[in-house]
Motif scaffolding. Structure first.
Motif, PDB file in Angstrom:
ATOM      1  N   LEU A 147       0.812  -1.217   0.000  1.00 39.91           N
ATOM      2  CA  LEU A 147       0.000   0.000   0.000  1.00 39.91           C
ATOM      3  C   LEU A 147       0.850   1.275   0.000  1.00 39.91           C
ATOM      4  O   LEU A 147       0.609   2.154  -0.830  1.00 39.91           O
ATOM      5  CB  LEU A 147      -0.973   0.000   1.175  1.00 39.91           C
ATOM      6  CG  LEU A 147      -1.940   1.191   1.216  1.00 39.91           C
ATOM      7  CD1 LEU A 147      -2.754   1.300  -0.074  1.00 39.91           C
ATOM      8  CD2 LEU A 147      -2.871   1.087   2.424  1.00 39.91           C
ATOM      9  N   PRO A 148       1.832   1.453   0.901  1.00 40.23           N
ATOM     10  CA  PRO A 148       2.628   2.693   0.841  1.00 40.23           C
ATOM     11  C   PRO A 148       3.350   2.811  -0.502  1.00 40.23           C
ATOM     12  O   PRO A 148       4.045   1.897  -0.928  1.00 40.23           O
ATOM     13  CB  PRO A 148       3.624   2.520   1.994  1.00 40.23           C
ATOM     14  CG  PRO A 148       3.019   1.500   2.886  1.00 40.23           C
ATOM     15  CD  PRO A 148       2.253   0.573   2.006  1.00 40.23           C
ATOM     16  N   GLY A 149       3.152   3.929  -1.166  1.00 38.06           N
ATOM     17  CA  GLY A 149       3.688   4.095  -2.507  1.00 38.06           C
ATOM     18  C   GLY A 149       2.618   4.044  -3.566  1.00 38.06           C
ATOM     19  O   GLY A 149       2.869   4.414  -4.721  1.00 38.06           O
ATOM     20  N   ARG A 150       1.424   3.582  -3.208  1.00 35.62           N
ATOM     21  CA  ARG A 150       0.241   3.687  -4.058  1.00 35.62           C
ATOM     22  C   ARG A 150      -0.655   4.781  -3.480  1.00 35.62           C
ATOM     23  O   ARG A 150      -0.780   4.900  -2.267  1.00 35.62           O
ATOM     24  CB  ARG A 150      -0.546   2.373  -4.091  1.00 35.62           C
ATOM     25  CG  ARG A 150       0.066   1.260  -4.928  1.00 35.62           C
ATOM     26  CD  ARG A 150      -0.861   0.056  -4.954  1.00 35.62           C
ATOM     27  NE  ARG A 150      -0.530  -0.875  -6.027  1.00 35.62           N
ATOM     28  CZ  ARG A 150       0.073  -2.041  -5.846  1.00 35.62           C
ATOM     29  NH1 ARG A 150       0.416  -2.419  -4.617  1.00 35.62           N
ATOM     30  NH2 ARG A 150       0.338  -2.827  -6.868  1.00 35.62           N
ATOM     31  N   HIS A 151      -1.318   5.534  -4.347  1.00 35.28           N
ATOM     32  CA  HIS A 151      -2.198   6.583  -3.821  1.00 35.28           C
ATOM     33  C   HIS A 151      -3.491   5.940  -3.327  1.00 35.28           C
ATOM     34  O   HIS A 151      -4.148   5.200  -4.071  1.00 35.28           O
ATOM     35  CB  HIS A 151      -2.518   7.626  -4.890  1.00 35.28           C
ATOM     36  CG  HIS A 151      -2.992   8.916  -4.301  1.00 35.28           C
ATOM     37  ND1 HIS A 151      -4.197   9.025  -3.639  1.00 35.28           N
ATOM     38  CD2 HIS A 151      -2.415  10.145  -4.247  1.00 35.28           C
ATOM     39  CE1 HIS A 151      -4.354  10.266  -3.207  1.00 35.28           C
ATOM     40  NE2 HIS A 151      -3.281  10.966  -3.566  1.00 35.28           N
ATOM     41  N   PRO A 152      -3.882   6.190  -2.086  1.00 29.81           N
ATOM     42  CA  PRO A 152      -5.077   5.542  -1.525  1.00 29.81           C
ATOM     43  C   PRO A 152      -6.362   5.806  -2.301  1.00 29.81           C
ATOM     44  O   PRO A 152      -7.249   4.950  -2.328  1.00 29.81           O
ATOM     45  CB  PRO A 152      -5.155   6.129  -0.110  1.00 29.81           C
ATOM     46  CG  PRO A 152      -3.771   6.576   0.207  1.00 29.81           C
ATOM     47  CD  PRO A 152      -3.177   7.019  -1.090  1.00 29.81           C
ATOM     48  N   VAL A 153      -6.480   6.970  -2.940  1.00 28.68           N
ATOM     49  CA  VAL A 153      -7.697   7.248  -3.714  1.00 28.68           C
ATOM     50  C   VAL A 153      -7.812   6.283  -4.890  1.00 28.68           C
ATOM     51  O   VAL A 153      -8.890   5.741  -5.167  1.00 28.68           O
ATOM     52  CB  VAL A 153      -7.718   8.704  -4.203  1.00 28.68           C
ATOM     53  CG1 VAL A 153      -8.921   8.940  -5.116  1.00 28.68           C
ATOM     54  CG2 VAL A 153      -7.779   9.665  -3.021  1.00 28.68           C
ATOM     55  N   GLY A 165       0.446  -4.858   2.738  1.00 27.92           N
ATOM     56  CA  GLY A 165       1.664  -4.926   3.521  1.00 27.92           C
ATOM     57  C   GLY A 165       2.470  -3.650   3.401  1.00 27.92           C
ATOM     58  O   GLY A 165       2.145  -2.741   2.620  1.00 27.92           O
ATOM     59  N   LEU A 166       3.555  -3.606   4.155  1.00 29.59           N
ATOM     60  CA  LEU A 166       4.369  -2.402   4.284  1.00 29.59           C
ATOM     61  C   LEU A 166       5.297  -2.194   3.095  1.00 29.59           C
ATOM     62  O   LEU A 166       5.464  -1.081   2.608  1.00 29.59           O
ATOM     63  CB  LEU A 166       5.194  -2.486   5.572  1.00 29.59           C
ATOM     64  CG  LEU A 166       6.045  -1.283   5.958  1.00 29.59           C
ATOM     65  CD1 LEU A 166       5.153  -0.102   6.322  1.00 29.59           C
ATOM     66  CD2 LEU A 166       6.956  -1.647   7.130  1.00 29.59           C
ATOM     67  N   ARG A 167       5.906  -3.286   2.627  1.00 28.85           N
ATOM     68  CA  ARG A 167       6.905  -3.170   1.555  1.00 28.85           C
ATOM     69  C   ARG A 167       6.972  -4.485   0.795  1.00 28.85           C
ATOM     70  O   ARG A 167       6.549  -5.532   1.299  1.00 28.85           O
ATOM     71  CB  ARG A 167       8.279  -2.824   2.123  1.00 28.85           C
ATOM     72  CG  ARG A 167       8.819  -3.844   3.104  1.00 28.85           C
ATOM     73  CD  ARG A 167      10.284  -3.573   3.445  1.00 28.85           C
ATOM     74  NE  ARG A 167      10.508  -2.245   3.957  1.00 28.85           N
ATOM     75  CZ  ARG A 167      10.441  -1.912   5.239  1.00 28.85           C
ATOM     76  NH1 ARG A 167      10.123  -2.840   6.141  1.00 28.85           N
ATOM     77  NH2 ARG A 167      10.685  -0.690   5.630  1.00 28.85           N
ATOM     78  N   PRO A 168       7.529  -4.464  -0.437  1.00 29.59           N
ATOM     79  CA  PRO A 168       7.677  -5.715  -1.191  1.00 29.59           C
ATOM     80  C   PRO A 168       8.609  -6.692  -0.483  1.00 29.59           C
ATOM     81  O   PRO A 168       9.540  -6.286   0.215  1.00 29.59           O
ATOM     82  CB  PRO A 168       8.276  -5.258  -2.534  1.00 29.59           C
ATOM     83  CG  PRO A 168       7.973  -3.806  -2.626  1.00 29.59           C
ATOM     84  CD  PRO A 168       7.978  -3.293  -1.211  1.00 29.59           C
ATOM     85  N   ALA A 169       8.336  -7.970  -0.665  1.00 30.52           N
ATOM     86  CA  ALA A 169       9.215  -8.988  -0.089  1.00 30.52           C
ATOM     87  C   ALA A 169      10.575  -8.979  -0.777  1.00 30.52           C
ATOM     88  O   ALA A 169      11.596  -9.270  -0.146  1.00 30.52           O
ATOM     89  CB  ALA A 169       8.570 -10.364  -0.223  1.00 30.52           C
ATOM     90  N   ARG A 170      10.597  -8.640  -2.054  1.00 30.04           N
ATOM     91  CA  ARG A 170      11.845  -8.641  -2.809  1.00 30.04           C
ATOM     92  C   ARG A 170      12.527  -7.274  -2.697  1.00 30.04           C
ATOM     93  O   ARG A 170      11.945  -6.254  -3.050  1.00 30.04           O
ATOM     94  CB  ARG A 170      11.570  -8.973  -4.278  1.00 30.04           C
ATOM     95  CG  ARG A 170      11.004 -10.374  -4.477  1.00 30.04           C
ATOM     96  CD  ARG A 170      10.780 -10.650  -5.922  1.00 30.04           C
ATOM     97  NE  ARG A 170      10.363 -12.030  -6.144  1.00 30.04           N
ATOM     98  CZ  ARG A 170      10.365 -12.621  -7.337  1.00 30.04           C
ATOM     99  NH1 ARG A 170      10.743 -11.947  -8.398  1.00 30.04           N
ATOM    100  NH2 ARG A 170       9.971 -13.880  -7.456  1.00 30.04           N
ATOM    101  N   ARG A 171      13.746  -7.295  -2.233  1.00 29.46           N
ATOM    102  CA  ARG A 171      14.468  -6.041  -2.010  1.00 29.46           C
ATOM    103  C   ARG A 171      14.594  -5.235  -3.302  1.00 29.46           C
ATOM    104  O   ARG A 171      14.529  -3.990  -3.280  1.00 29.46           O
ATOM    105  CB  ARG A 171      15.842  -6.345  -1.426  1.00 29.46           C
ATOM    106  CG  ARG A 171      16.594  -5.125  -0.943  1.00 29.46           C
ATOM    107  CD  ARG A 171      17.847  -5.523  -0.187  1.00 29.46           C
ATOM    108  NE  ARG A 171      17.516  -6.294   1.011  1.00 29.46           N
ATOM    109  CZ  ARG A 171      17.180  -5.751   2.168  1.00 29.46           C
ATOM    110  NH1 ARG A 171      17.115  -4.435   2.291  1.00 29.46           N
ATOM    111  NH2 ARG A 171      16.912  -6.518   3.208  1.00 29.46           N
ATOM    112  N   VAL A 214       3.436   6.609   6.452  1.00 26.50           N
ATOM    113  CA  VAL A 214       2.624   6.674   5.232  1.00 26.50           C
ATOM    114  C   VAL A 214       1.602   5.537   5.219  1.00 26.50           C
ATOM    115  O   VAL A 214       0.437   5.731   4.827  1.00 26.50           O
ATOM    116  CB  VAL A 214       3.517   6.619   3.984  1.00 26.50           C
ATOM    117  CG1 VAL A 214       2.668   6.516   2.710  1.00 26.50           C
ATOM    118  CG2 VAL A 214       4.418   7.842   3.906  1.00 26.50           C
ATOM    119  N   PHE A 215       2.027   4.366   5.659  1.00 21.32           N
ATOM    120  CA  PHE A 215       1.119   3.211   5.705  1.00 21.32           C
ATOM    121  C   PHE A 215      -0.077   3.508   6.600  1.00 21.32           C
ATOM    122  O   PHE A 215      -1.231   3.314   6.205  1.00 21.32           O
ATOM    123  CB  PHE A 215       1.896   2.003   6.217  1.00 21.32           C
ATOM    124  CG  PHE A 215       1.227   0.666   5.967  1.00 21.32           C
ATOM    125  CD1 PHE A 215       0.122   0.545   5.161  1.00 21.32           C
ATOM    126  CD2 PHE A 215       1.739  -0.482   6.554  1.00 21.32           C
ATOM    127  CE1 PHE A 215      -0.470  -0.699   4.920  1.00 21.32           C
ATOM    128  CE2 PHE A 215       1.156  -1.719   6.339  1.00 21.32           C
ATOM    129  CZ  PHE A 215       0.052  -1.822   5.518  1.00 21.32           C
TER     130      PHE A 215
END
Length: 293
Positions: free
Chosen positions: A69-75, A97-103, A119-120
């Protein structure tokens, strides 16, 4: 409490195979399909995959396992979810989730340095407001909106689940979410996680439904490969891989029994074994559908 077991797909499950997988799950009476967030992989993007799967089926539920979700616009996320809920009521299961599993993919979901958790939290509050209110005025630190409106609102409010296993992530579930989908946790740690979430919810004056706790599991039918064992060790150092990954169907039942005793009732099983997917699905239906209630 309702026990439900779905099928998860991710890296290695290509778009060309996806329609047949969806059709087979629907025909077999599987409860749900779960799509992982892997950008740099031959797999279907979760929101696109949800739309395709829901359009091909009448009963199958489809969820994200998990989307960032963080990094995508909620609207924009709210508009996607509201549209899916209008097209397939009661069959849309968002998990974030907070961040991608893949670095290597983490820079794709850009947020201010050191502020991803903040942000989350704000994104979740805004997302829930947009999905439940006719008009939203929002003045946060990261998002500011005047008279924002997402139509049509879901006829039945969407449950928003979260992943994560760190203490802060579990407390976030209790404060802001409707359920939890964990991964790579042994049963005893999953019990502790559930209790942490329950305590955080109570402290926030909330309550999460008792059957809204679940976990994703890997099934390596034919034995846990060295590669999967290494993945398990990286995710949970010091834990025996067999406590996290099932090397056979009897091992999967043993893990399920432990999680059920820990108070979890929702499960997503990812096929990582040698048999073809068709064989896995036939065995899934025979082994796991009887475990639902």
């Amino acid at each position: 409490m309702k026990i439900r077991i779905g099928v998860g797909i991710g890296a290695g499950d290509t778009p060309s195979e996806f329609p047949d997988i969806v059709d087979r799950l629907e025909a077999a009476g599987i409860d749900s399909l779960w799509l992982s967030e892997h950008v740099y992989a031959d797999t279907v993007e979760p929101f696109v995959g949800m739309a395709h799967a829901l359009s091909r089926t009448e009963r199958l539920k489809v969820g994200t396992s998990v989307a960032v979700l963080p990094g995508r616009h909620p609207v924009l996320v709210a508009k996607q979810l509201a549209s899916l809920a209008a097209l397939a009521p009661k069959r849309v299961l968002p998990v974030f989730g907070l961040r991608p599993a893949r670095r290597a993919e983490r820079d794709l979901f850009e947020v201010p340095d050191g502020r991803r958790a903040d942000v989350f939290d704000e994104s979740l509050r805004l997302l829930r407001a947009l999905l439940t209110q006719e008009t939203v005025d929002f003045a946060g630190e990261f998002f500011k909106l005047d008279a924002a409106s997402i139509r049509p609102l879901p006829p039945v409010p969407l449950d928003i689940w979260l992943g994560g296993s760190a203490p802060a992530a579990l407390r976030r579930v209790g404060r802001l979410a409707d359920g939890w989908l964990g991964s790579f946790l042994p049963a005893e740690d999953a019990r502790d996680a559930r209790e942490t979430i329950e305590a955080a919810a109570a402290e926030a004056g909330r309550e999460i439904e008792p059957d809204h706790y679940g976990i994703s599991l890997l099934l390596a039918d034919g034995g846990i490969t060295p590669e999967l064992a290494e993945v398990a060790r990286r995710r949970r150092p010091g834990i025996v891989p067999a406590k996290l990954v099932a090397g056979s169907w009897p091992d999967l039942h043993r893990l399920l029994d432990g999680y059920l005793a820990a108070g979890l009732t929702k499960f997503v099983v990812h096929h990582r074994g040698r048999p073809p997917f068709d064989e896995f699905l036939d065995r899934f239906a025979a082994e796991l559908l009887p475990r639902q209630n």
